[in-house]
Design an enzyme around this catalytic site. Sequence first.
Site, PDB file in Angstrom:
ATOM      1  N   GLU A   1      34.765  34.953  37.214  1.00  0.00           N
ATOM      2  CA  GLU A   1      34.767  33.588  37.693  1.00  0.00           C
ATOM      3  C   GLU A   1      33.480  33.532  38.474  1.00  0.00           C
ATOM      4  OE1 GLU A   1      37.020  31.976  38.186  1.00  0.00           O
ATOM      5  OE2 GLU A   1      39.477  32.592  37.539  1.00  0.00           O
TER       6      GLU A   1
ATOM      7  N   ASN B   1      30.716  31.026  38.769  1.00  0.00           N
ATOM      8  CA  ASN B   1      30.542  30.103  40.302  1.00  0.00           C
ATOM      9  C   ASN B   1      28.856  29.846  40.273  1.00  0.00           C
ATOM     10  OD1 ASN B   1      33.189  29.412  40.773  1.00  0.00           O
ATOM     11  ND2 ASN B   1      32.704  31.179  42.346  1.00  0.00           N
TER      12      ASN B   1
ATOM     13  N   ARG C   1      37.198  21.673  37.151  1.00  0.00           N
ATOM     14  CA  ARG C   1      37.789  23.000  37.428  1.00  0.00           C
ATOM     15  C   ARG C   1      39.475  22.318  38.644  1.00  0.00           C
ATOM     16  NH1 ARG C   1      34.525  24.560  35.163  1.00  0.00           N
ATOM     17  NH2 ARG C   1      35.712  26.412  35.517  1.00  0.00           N
TER      18      ARG C   1
HETATM   19  N1  LIG Z   1      28.158  30.758  43.693  1.00  0.00           N
HETATM   20  C1  LIG Z   1      28.739  30.030  44.644  1.00  0.00           C
HETATM   21  N2  LIG Z   1      27.224  28.884  45.156  1.00  0.00           N
HETATM   22  C2  LIG Z   1      27.566  28.044  45.488  1.00  0.00           C
HETATM   23  N3  LIG Z   1      28.695  26.992  45.887  1.00  0.00           N
HETATM   24  C3  LIG Z   1      29.780  28.216  45.498  1.00  0.00           C
HETATM   25  C4  LIG Z   1      29.704  29.167  44.675  1.00  0.00           C
HETATM   26  N4  LIG Z   1      31.141  30.108  44.277  1.00  0.00           N
HETATM   27  C5  LIG Z   1      31.604  28.759  44.967  1.00  0.00           C
HETATM   28  N5  LIG Z   1      31.572  27.836  45.750  1.00  0.00           N
HETATM   29  C6  LIG Z   1      32.192  26.856  45.929  1.00  0.00           C
HETATM   30  O1  LIG Z   1      32.810  27.430  46.431  1.00  0.00           O
HETATM   31  C7  LIG Z   1      33.965  26.309  45.419  1.00  0.00           C
HETATM   32  C8  LIG Z   1      35.717  27.640  45.577  1.00  0.00           C
HETATM   33  O2  LIG Z   1      34.855  27.846  44.484  1.00  0.00           O
HETATM   34  P1  LIG Z   1      35.863  28.470  43.424  1.00  0.00           P
HETATM   35  O3  LIG Z   1      36.054  29.476  42.033  1.00  0.00           O
HETATM   36  O4  LIG Z   1      37.479  28.835  44.226  1.00  0.00           O
HETATM   37  O5  LIG Z   1      36.722  27.154  42.866  1.00  0.00           O
HETATM   38  P2  LIG Z   1      35.828  26.560  42.009  1.00  0.00           P
HETATM   39  O6  LIG Z   1      34.893  27.196  41.041  1.00  0.00           O
HETATM   40  O7  LIG Z   1      35.542  24.779  42.221  1.00  0.00           O
HETATM   41  O8  LIG Z   1      37.093  25.643  40.575  1.00  0.00           O
HETATM   42  P3  LIG Z   1      38.089  27.030  39.282  1.00  0.00           P
HETATM   43  O9  LIG Z   1      37.102  28.506  39.496  1.00  0.00           O
HETATM   44  O10 LIG Z   1      39.030  26.756  39.611  1.00  0.00           O
HETATM   45  O11 LIG Z   1      37.264  26.721  38.141  1.00  0.00           O
HETATM   46  C9  LIG Z   1      33.654  25.097  44.731  1.00  0.00           C
HETATM   47  O12 LIG Z   1      34.184  24.640  44.549  1.00  0.00           O
HETATM   48  C10 LIG Z   1      31.907  25.325  45.281  1.00  0.00           C
HETATM   49  O13 LIG Z   1      32.053  24.389  45.753  1.00  0.00           O
HETATM   50 MG   LIG Z   2      34.703  29.204  40.266  1.00  0.00          MG
END
Ligand SMILES: Nc1ncnc2c1ncn2[C@@H]1O[C@H](COP(=O)(O)OP(=O)(O)OP(=O)(O)O)[C@@H](O)[C@H]1O
Ligand SMILES: [Mg+2]
Lengths: 145, 107
Positions: free
Chosen positions: A48, A52, A106
């Site tokens: 995860e 990200n 996502r």
């Molecule tokens: N390393 C990062 N850098 C920049 N923004 C981030 C980062 N990690 C998370 N985010 C932001 O936080 C939000 C939520 O992250 P999360 O992993 O919970 O969901 P997602 O990545 O959008 O979907 P999924 O993980 O279910 O595929 C993301 O949509 C993004 O906007």
């Molecule tokens: Mg994610």
Amino acid sequence: MRKINELKLIFDSKSINESFSRMAVSAFAAQLDMSVEELGDIKTVVSEAVTNCIVHAYRDTIGKIYITCTVFEEGVVRISVRDKGCGIDDIKKAREPLYTSLGGERSGLGFSVMESFSDSLRVRSKVGVGTTVTIEKKLKGKTND
Amino acid sequence: MSVTIKNKSTVIYAFIKGEIDHHSAPEIRENIDDAILLYENAKLVVLDFGGVTFMDSSGVGLVMGRYRLASQQGKKIRVDNLSDRDFRIMKMSGIPKLAEINKRNEE
Ligand SMILES: Nc1ncnc2c1ncn2[C@@H]1O[C@H](COP(=O)(O)OP(=O)(O)OP(=O)(O)O)[C@@H](O)[C@H]1O
Ligand SMILES: [Mg+2]
């Protein structure tokens, strides 16, 4: 806590490295006594956090992802995943279940999954500088399988 | 990673094998979407996770996306043979409200 061992990994934010990085970190952490279940938890959390970095932090570019995995005598594993990408403006909102800034395929579950499969999750971020996600997990070991 | 598609009367079965992550998901997605569009008379799409060895939240995105396409085509989705962990992840999402999800028989 007393540190026993530490791993540092630096690699490009390419999706092919998702599988490699979760395998490498879980293999390193496996020097602590842990169940198959717990090994799976670690793989999921790393996957995860690394995904990200690839899809959000370095959305339209390729950058470096930095992982530190530390194991402690008390049976605790600490994993931090850092990027020098876009950063997160509102961390509280980003951590809400089902919140995603991308949509499409996502689901906004990454942070919820990381939280659910670890004991603590800390997110530090600065827009334009980058993000560090740190998780800690206390292992119960094989005996609790 | 591989996807095997089978069609029996009005049901499409997609047997997914291997790891589902952000890297592998696009190919799995294309295979299933092709089948959804090909078998026009099908009413149900069964995503069989019996051969899935690893999944993260990309697996949830995969099911959600197939649900959207299948709905447009008048088809339902069912997810079978989830491991305990993957079942737990699916339950964290809105999927149980949209599709039947079933655990694997683990002995
Ligand atoms: N390393 C990062 N850098 C920049 N923004 C981030 C980062 N990690 C998370 N985010 C932001 O936080 C939000 C939520 O992250 P999360 O992993 O919970 O969901 P997602 O990545 O959008 O979907 P999924 O993980 O279910 O595929 C993301 O949509 C993004 O906007
Ligand atoms: Mg994610």
